[in-house]
Design an enzyme around this catalytic site. Structure first.
Site: not given
Ligand code: NAD
Length: 258
Positions: A154, A141, A156-158
């Site tokens: 968040y 991210s 730290a994890s990313k």
């Molecule tokens: N949306 C944003 O603005 C954004 C920005 C930067 C990074 N990201 C990253 O992109 C990725 C997708 O994000 P998103 O916005 O589509 O989120 P989202 O919440 O729509 O989807 C995330 C999915 O991960 C699944 N999940 C969570 N914990 C889990 C587990 N323990 N085991 C298996 N599946 C699990 C959830 O059930 C969900 O379906 C994430 O890693 C997020 O951190 C998103």
């Protein structure tokens, strides 16, 4: 068809970016393995890919559980014979003032966002080594490169995802396994729907003012589209990115430049 007959595993495929990317890769000819803890989410993705005539497998897994991850990898191999691309998209995001960040929030965030990607990478590499290579894409991210108030776990994890990506990339570069991270800015997914109230509190805004606030602060004046994420994933997954590994690529409309 950019992904014809490629076997592609996607974690977090039950929602948001992962769900959208799965459909795009299927339309490009890939055989898809949908992994997520949310069964309803992967059921919906599965039905829609089958309806469109695609080949797909679904596995309800907890990405933090080693057995779940490795069983899902084996199921993909049993059905599709190989794994060419592994997309680690599963993640969670909790916005909370630092002094209210409990050990539970810290542990859960690090476990899903970082341990989950470590397990995904390890399973992917195990199979890709037998298959002469592959491409792994990890979702970091912009918060992996820049800290944010109320966002310590968040961020730290990313940031950890970037370290993991670079380190796996170096170790397996000569085995033709490329590993890259994507660092999106804001993509309006269900993740944002869930956290918009907490973000609004952090900025002293109304929830309805949050997206317009982003549009004002992002140089390109808008948030990122789903298709702009999946286009980058497709590029990194394919042979046109054959000399790109160990990178953490900003997808922020100009918000981050290094
Ligand atoms: N949306 C944003 O603005 C954004 C920005 C930067 C990074 N990201 C990253 O992109 C990725 C997708 O994000 P998103 O916005 O589509 O989120 P989202 O919440 O729509 O989807 C995330 C999915 O991960 C699944 N999940 C969570 N914990 C889990 C587990 N323990 N085991 C298996 N599946 C699990 C959830 O059930 C969900 O379906 C994430 O890693 C997020 O951190 C998103």
């Amino acid at each position: 068809m950019l992904m014809k007959d490629k076997s592609v595993v996607i974690t977090g495929a039950g929602s948001g970016i992962g769900a959208f990317t799965a459909k795009v890769f299927s339309a490009e000819g890939a055989n898809i393995s949908l992994l997520d803890i949310d069964e309803a989410g992967i059921n919906a993705g599965y039905d829609s890919i089958i309806k469109a005539g695609g080949a797909v497998l679904k596995q309800k897994i907890d990405i933090t559980n080693r057995d779940d991850v490795f069983k899902a990898g084996s199921a993909a191999i049993n059905k599709f014979g190989k794994i060419d691309v592994w997309i680690n998209c599963a993640g969670i995001s909790i916005i909370v003032p630092f002094l209210d960040c409990t050990e539970d929030i810290w542990d859960k965030t690090l476990s899903v966002n970082l341990k989950g990607m470590y397990l995904g990478c390890q399973c992917a590499v195990t199979h890709m080594l037998k298959n002469g290579g592959g491409s792994i894409i990890n979702f970091s991210s912009q918060s992996g490169k820049k800290g944010g108030a109320r966002y310590q776990a968040y961020c730290a994890s990313k940031a950890g995802v970037i370290g993991l990506t670079q380190s796996v990339a170096v170790e397996f570069a000569q085995q033709n396994i490329r590993v890259n991270a994507i660092c999106p800015g804001v993509v309006k997914t269900p993740m944002w729907d869930r956290q918009i109230d907490d973000y609004a509190k952090k900025r002293k805004l109304k929830p309805s003012e949050v997206m317009p606030y982003f549009c004002k602060t992002i140089p390109m004046g808008r948030v990122c589209e789903y298709s702009e994420v999946s286009d980058l994933v497709l590029y990194l997954a394919g042979d046109r990115a054959s000399y790109i590994t160990g990178q953490a690529i900003n997808l922020t409309g100009g918000s981050l430049m290094s």
